[in-house]
Design a protein around this motif. Sequence first.
Motif, mmCIF file in Angstrom:
data_model
loop_
_atom_site.group_PDB
_atom_site.id
_atom_site.type_symbol
_atom_site.label_atom_id
_atom_site.label_comp_id
_atom_site.label_asym_id
_atom_site.label_seq_id
_atom_site.Cartn_x
_atom_site.Cartn_y
_atom_site.Cartn_z
ATOM 1 N N ARG A 4 0.842 -1.204 0.000
ATOM 2 C CA ARG A 4 0.000 0.000 0.000
ATOM 3 C C ARG A 4 0.874 1.249 0.000
ATOM 4 O O ARG A 4 1.733 1.408 0.864
ATOM 5 N N VAL A 19 0.152 7.740 -9.579
ATOM 6 C CA VAL A 19 -0.866 6.743 -9.233
ATOM 7 C C VAL A 19 -1.000 5.708 -10.340
ATOM 8 O O VAL A 19 -1.000 4.498 -10.087
ATOM 9 N N ARG A 20 -1.100 6.179 -11.562
ATOM 10 C CA ARG A 20 -1.260 5.263 -12.701
ATOM 11 C C ARG A 20 -0.047 4.346 -12.846
ATOM 12 O O ARG A 20 -0.186 3.123 -13.003
ATOM 13 N N ARG A 23 0.231 1.800 -9.889
ATOM 14 C CA ARG A 23 -0.797 0.756 -9.982
ATOM 15 C C ARG A 23 -0.457 -0.247 -11.066
ATOM 16 O O ARG A 23 -0.702 -1.449 -10.905
ATOM 17 N N GLU A 24 0.099 0.226 -12.175
ATOM 18 C CA GLU A 24 0.496 -0.687 -13.245
ATOM 19 C C GLU A 24 1.598 -1.635 -12.778
ATOM 20 O O GLU A 24 1.743 -2.734 -13.320
ATOM 21 N N THR A 28 -1.005 -1.086 -4.525
ATOM 22 C CA THR A 28 -2.288 -0.484 -4.165
ATOM 23 C C THR A 28 -1.998 0.960 -3.777
ATOM 24 O O THR A 28 -1.236 1.212 -2.843
ATOM 25 N N VAL A 29 -2.577 1.915 -4.503
ATOM 26 C CA VAL A 29 -2.189 3.322 -4.356
ATOM 27 C C VAL A 29 -3.400 4.207 -4.091
ATOM 28 O O VAL A 29 -4.443 4.056 -4.737
ATOM 29 N N LYS A 156 -1.093 -7.370 -11.847
ATOM 30 C CA LYS A 156 -2.392 -7.551 -11.211
ATOM 31 C C LYS A 156 -2.562 -8.946 -10.648
ATOM 32 O O LYS A 156 -3.182 -9.134 -9.600
ATOM 33 N N TRP A 182 -8.096 -3.545 -7.362
ATOM 34 C CA TRP A 182 -8.210 -2.606 -8.492
ATOM 35 C C TRP A 182 -8.461 -1.173 -8.045
ATOM 36 O O TRP A 182 -8.482 -0.267 -8.871
ATOM 37 N N ASP A 183 -8.659 -0.958 -6.767
ATOM 38 C CA ASP A 183 -8.925 0.379 -6.238
ATOM 39 C C ASP A 183 -10.137 1.031 -6.905
ATOM 40 O O ASP A 183 -10.185 2.243 -7.099
#
Length: 234
Positions: A4, A19-20, A23-24, A28-29, A156, A182-183
């Motif tokens: 996180r 963030v993008r 996450r990729e 978890t952001v 993922k 996936w937030d």
Amino acid sequence: MGIRILVVEDDELIGESLVRGLREEGFTVEREADGEAGWRALQAEGGWDVVILDWWLPSQDGLSILKRLRERDPDTPVLFLTARDAVSDRVKGLNGGADDYLCKPFAFDELLARVHALVRRGEGRGGTRLGHADVAIDLATQRVARAGKGIELTAKEYALLLYFVRHPEQVLSRTRIYEHVWDERYDGISNTLEVHVFELRRKLEAYGERLIHTHRGRGYSFGRPPGSAQEEGT
């Protein structure tokens, strides 16, 4: 859930890009855009594995937040992010409690490498390995193995496996899994989760029995088969 990360950054372009990109990479952001909101997020239950903190923020500056954080939490790794590149500023940030310091503009690859280093440092205080049944995860390197055999996962799939392993033998609803991995809120229609479960199962089952079990109408669980009452689906 996966590693996180809290991003406290008021610049919309930089913040959303971080963030993008993170996450990729399977993290978890969450992001906050001002100091007060960032401070509230830092007090959230469950804590953070890494904090990326901008110096200049509306309502409360990053250095003040950092000093307040260190009064109650000396351990959470913090990467200070700022356009101030003078030696005196770097010293002030590090003395204020930052674990690392990165000046803007920066390359995302460098930031990612520093985040991984902070994750390793943070996990080193409580162990870098996680596992259940015969599945082993090295949190520092993000390597996964089953029965000693290495398994290649997408970002993922890795985040999904982490969430399962951290909640073994529990029935986890689709909504709960989707929102943590996936937030995003689960819309009840998307089959994204099912596709990832299918692929993760396929890779894990190449080296052993089924560990991800479907409970129709309820969700999924991770672990040894619970018995004859288990309802399996695809």
